[in-house]
Scaffold this motif. Structure first.
Motif, PDB file in Angstrom:
ATOM      1  N   ILE A 198      -7.529  10.465  -0.383  1.00 53.68           N
ATOM      2  CA  ILE A 198      -7.926   9.844  -1.642  1.00 53.68           C
ATOM      3  C   ILE A 198      -8.900  10.715  -2.429  1.00 53.68           C
ATOM      4  CG2 ILE A 198      -7.507   7.505  -0.836  1.00 53.68           C
ATOM      5  CD1 ILE A 198     -10.534   7.129  -0.614  1.00 53.68           C
ATOM      6  N   GLY A 199      -9.285  11.856  -1.859  1.00 55.68           N
ATOM      7  CA  GLY A 199     -10.127  12.791  -2.586  1.00 55.68           C
ATOM      8  C   GLY A 199      -9.375  13.589  -3.628  1.00 55.68           C
ATOM      9  N   TYR A 200      -8.045  13.451  -3.675  1.00 55.45           N
ATOM     10  CA  TYR A 200      -7.272  14.172  -4.694  1.00 55.45           C
ATOM     11  C   TYR A 200      -7.820  13.812  -6.076  1.00 55.45           C
ATOM     12  CZ  TYR A 200      -3.386  15.981  -7.427  1.00 55.45           C
ATOM     13  OH  TYR A 200      -2.641  16.679  -8.342  1.00 55.45           O
ATOM     14  N   PRO A 201      -8.136  14.802  -6.905  1.00 50.50           N
ATOM     15  CA  PRO A 201      -8.837  14.539  -8.161  1.00 50.50           C
ATOM     16  C   PRO A 201      -7.954  13.920  -9.245  1.00 50.50           C
ATOM     17  CG  PRO A 201      -8.297  16.862  -7.999  1.00 50.50           C
ATOM     18  CD  PRO A 201      -7.915  16.243  -6.675  1.00 50.50           C
ATOM     19  N   ASN A 202      -8.620  13.268 -10.192  1.00 49.37           N
ATOM     20  CA  ASN A 202      -7.965  12.726 -11.394  1.00 49.37           C
ATOM     21  C   ASN A 202      -6.883  11.707 -11.072  1.00 49.37           C
ATOM     22  OD1 ASN A 202      -9.563  14.520 -12.996  1.00 49.37           O
ATOM     23  ND2 ASN A 202      -8.104  16.159 -12.518  1.00 49.37           N
ATOM     24  N   ALA A 203      -7.068  10.992  -9.972  1.00 54.51           N
ATOM     25  CA  ALA A 203      -6.108   9.962  -9.577  1.00 54.51           C
ATOM     26  C   ALA A 203      -6.716   8.586  -9.835  1.00 54.51           C
ATOM     27  CB  ALA A 203      -5.744  10.105  -8.103  1.00 54.51           C
ATOM     28  N   THR A 204      -5.867   7.575  -9.869  1.00 52.16           N
ATOM     29  CA  THR A 204      -6.338   6.189  -9.930  1.00 52.16           C
ATOM     30  C   THR A 204      -6.424   5.643  -8.512  1.00 52.16           C
ATOM     31  OG1 THR A 204      -5.447   5.716 -12.126  1.00 52.16           O
ATOM     32  CG2 THR A 204      -5.748   3.841 -10.658  1.00 52.16           C
ATOM     33  N   ILE A 205      -7.562   5.033  -8.180  1.00 53.70           N
ATOM     34  CA  ILE A 205      -7.743   4.408  -6.868  1.00 53.70           C
ATOM     35  C   ILE A 205      -7.852   2.902  -7.087  1.00 53.70           C
ATOM     36  CG2 ILE A 205      -9.155   4.244  -4.796  1.00 53.70           C
ATOM     37  CD1 ILE A 205     -10.186   7.057  -5.356  1.00 53.70           C
ATOM     38  N   LEU A 206      -6.873   2.169  -6.581  1.00 45.46           N
ATOM     39  CA  LEU A 206      -6.869   0.711  -6.676  1.00 45.46           C
ATOM     40  C   LEU A 206      -7.339   0.139  -5.343  1.00 45.46           C
ATOM     41  CD1 LEU A 206      -3.439   0.150  -8.470  1.00 45.46           C
ATOM     42  CD2 LEU A 206      -5.729   0.217  -9.511  1.00 45.46           C
ATOM     43  N   GLN A 207      -8.478  -0.513  -5.364  1.00 51.26           N
ATOM     44  CA  GLN A 207      -9.072  -1.042  -4.144  1.00 51.26           C
ATOM     45  C   GLN A 207      -8.825  -2.546  -4.039  1.00 51.26           C
ATOM     46  OE1 GLN A 207     -12.987   0.289  -2.260  1.00 51.26           O
ATOM     47  NE2 GLN A 207     -13.647  -1.471  -3.458  1.00 51.26           N
ATOM     48  N   ILE A 208      -8.238  -2.957  -2.904  1.00 50.79           N
ATOM     49  CA  ILE A 208      -7.958  -4.371  -2.662  1.00 50.79           C
ATOM     50  C   ILE A 208      -9.080  -4.960  -1.814  1.00 50.79           C
ATOM     51  CG2 ILE A 208      -6.346  -6.031  -1.697  1.00 50.79           C
ATOM     52  CD1 ILE A 208      -4.114  -4.076  -2.053  1.00 50.79           C
ATOM     53  N   THR A 209      -9.677  -6.027  -2.295  1.00 52.33           N
ATOM     54  CA  THR A 209     -10.698  -6.754  -1.546  1.00 52.33           C
ATOM     55  C   THR A 209     -10.358  -8.242  -1.599  1.00 52.33           C
ATOM     56  OG1 THR A 209     -12.179  -7.158  -3.424  1.00 52.33           O
ATOM     57  CG2 THR A 209     -12.399  -5.036  -2.296  1.00 52.33           C
ATOM     58  N   GLU A 210     -11.215  -9.056  -1.016  1.00 48.28           N
ATOM     59  CA  GLU A 210     -11.006 -10.501  -1.065  1.00 48.28           C
ATOM     60  C   GLU A 210     -11.187 -11.049  -2.484  1.00 48.28           C
ATOM     61  OE1 GLU A 210     -13.433 -12.426   1.788  1.00 48.28           O
ATOM     62  OE2 GLU A 210     -12.311 -11.671   3.518  1.00 48.28           O
ATOM     63  N   LYS A 211     -11.768 -10.236  -3.364  1.00 47.91           N
ATOM     64  CA  LYS A 211     -11.967 -10.658  -4.746  1.00 47.91           C
ATOM     65  C   LYS A 211     -10.797 -10.288  -5.642  1.00 47.91           C
ATOM     66  CE  LYS A 211     -17.008 -10.228  -4.424  1.00 47.91           C
ATOM     67  NZ  LYS A 211     -18.210  -9.560  -4.993  1.00 47.91           N
ATOM     68  N   GLY A 212      -9.881  -9.456  -5.134  1.00 47.12           N
ATOM     69  CA  GLY A 212      -8.739  -9.028  -5.927  1.00 47.12           C
ATOM     70  C   GLY A 212      -8.546  -7.531  -5.864  1.00 47.12           C
ATOM     71  N   ILE A 213      -8.022  -6.950  -6.941  1.00 44.11           N
ATOM     72  CA  ILE A 213      -7.751  -5.520  -7.001  1.00 44.11           C
ATOM     73  C   ILE A 213      -8.470  -4.928  -8.202  1.00 44.11           C
ATOM     74  CG2 ILE A 213      -5.964  -3.738  -7.138  1.00 44.11           C
ATOM     75  CD1 ILE A 213      -3.979  -5.695  -5.980  1.00 44.11           C
ATOM     76  N   GLU A 214      -9.199  -3.842  -7.978  1.00 42.30           N
ATOM     77  CA  GLU A 214      -9.909  -3.183  -9.059  1.00 42.30           C
ATOM     78  C   GLU A 214      -9.813  -1.673  -8.906  1.00 42.30           C
ATOM     79  OE1 GLU A 214     -14.076  -3.876  -9.033  1.00 42.30           O
ATOM     80  OE2 GLU A 214     -14.308  -3.538  -6.877  1.00 42.30           O
ATOM     81  N   SER A 215      -9.918  -0.976 -10.036  1.00 43.73           N
ATOM     82  CA  SER A 215      -9.917   0.482 -10.038  1.00 43.73           C
ATOM     83  C   SER A 215     -11.335   0.977  -9.769  1.00 43.73           C
ATOM     84  CB  SER A 215      -9.430   0.997 -11.393  1.00 43.73           C
ATOM     85  OG  SER A 215      -9.456   2.409 -11.432  1.00 43.73           O
ATOM     86  N   VAL A 216     -11.477   1.903  -8.827  1.00 43.95           N
ATOM     87  CA  VAL A 216     -12.796   2.414  -8.451  1.00 43.95           C
ATOM     88  C   VAL A 216     -12.782   3.933  -8.419  1.00 43.95           C
ATOM     89  CG1 VAL A 216     -13.385   0.362  -7.101  1.00 43.95           C
ATOM     90  CG2 VAL A 216     -12.255   2.289  -5.978  1.00 43.95           C
ATOM     91  N   ALA A 217     -13.971   4.517  -8.530  1.00 49.35           N
ATOM     92  CA  ALA A 217     -14.125   5.958  -8.390  1.00 49.35           C
ATOM     93  C   ALA A 217     -14.153   6.332  -6.910  1.00 49.35           C
ATOM     94  CB  ALA A 217     -15.412   6.418  -9.071  1.00 49.35           C
ATOM     95  N   TYR A 218     -13.836   7.556  -6.603  1.00 49.37           N
ATOM     96  CA  TYR A 218     -13.785   8.018  -5.216  1.00 49.37           C
ATOM     97  C   TYR A 218     -15.095   7.744  -4.490  1.00 49.37           C
ATOM     98  CZ  TYR A 218     -13.487  11.374  -1.319  1.00 49.37           C
ATOM     99  OH  TYR A 218     -13.480  11.965  -0.088  1.00 49.37           O
TER     100      TYR A 218
END
Length: 244
Positions: A198-218
């Protein structure tokens, strides 16, 4: 139409809540899917991350099936079947595709790779995967050989936990190969636990938690924070983990 949108093969997915006939069954009971309307994808690389059981592989599998891939992996031409274990989520999402169609595509998943390798032998197409039977190699070698030899560019590539079979060095080599394929007009959607990948640069990271899905920085991911803390303070971390 902007230049970024024009590069998408898969722009987003829409969740059809009015069609949730199985709303009280898995995976619709997972917090990530309760109120989710849509997800946007990066035109090059999108990562889906989250703790075990949050639904990332379930989501990735649904995307792959909706895109026309076999649930157990391979190209769109693979139709082998061993066990019906996938959810019905793919029936309740709609793919929003880009203007371009991919010339290549692959669904690579660690969970059913053995079944996929058997099918490659039965079809006698090992020449497309490095020239050797995948069963004559270690799991990691076969997985890496598939990725390095079969992915041809101009493609939509969906990967489920590729790090499961790869050493840290091979994971770094995978980043390099992903970049080569991105420069050949490819798009990746990858579910992973790997803080390296996930360290690949300039990518979108979608993080799934119990609160839902959000885009986060590395640097905001738990993967990065935990690995950094362990490497920088491993003696203190071990003392905490192994305390009586």
């Amino acid at each position: 139409m902007d230049s970024m949108t024009s590069k998408h093969y898969l722009r987003s997915i829409e969740f059809m809540h009015d069609n949730h006939a199985c709303v009280n069954q898995f995976p619709f009971t997972l917090p990530a899917f309760l109120s989710l309307d849509y997800l946007d994808f990066h035109p090059q690389v999108t990562f889906i991350i989250g703790e075990n059981g949050t639904g990332k592989s379930t989501l990735l599998e649904a995307i792959a099936i909706a895109a026309g891939f076999n649930p157990e992996g391979g190209t769109r031409n693979f139709t082998f079947y061993s066990k019906d274990s996938h959810s019905q989520l793919h029936e309740h999402i709609r793919l929003i595709r880009g203007h371009k169609k991919p010339k290549d595509g692959f669904f690579l998943r660690a969970e059913s790779f053995y079944n996929f390798a058997t099918q490659v032998d039965e079809l006698k197409v090992a020449h497309s995967y490095g020239g050797r039977s995948l069963h004559e190699q270690s799991h990691g070698e076969a997985f890496f050989s598939t990725f390095m030899n079969r992915f041809q560019g101009n493609g939509l590539y969906i990967l489920d936990e590729p790090e499961a079979a790869l050493s840290p060095m091979r994971q770094m080599a995978m980043i390099s190969r992903i970049h080569d394929l991105v420069r050949q007009q490819s798009q990746f959607i990858i579910a992973t636990h790997s803080p390296i990948i996930i360290g690949y640069p300039n990518a979108t990271i979608l993080q799934i938690t119990e609160k839902g899905i959000e885009s986060v920085a590395y640097e905001q991911t738990e993967h990065y924070a935990v690995m950094k803390e362990f490497i920088n303070n491993h003696q203190r971390m071990l003392a905490i983990l192994l305390a009586d």
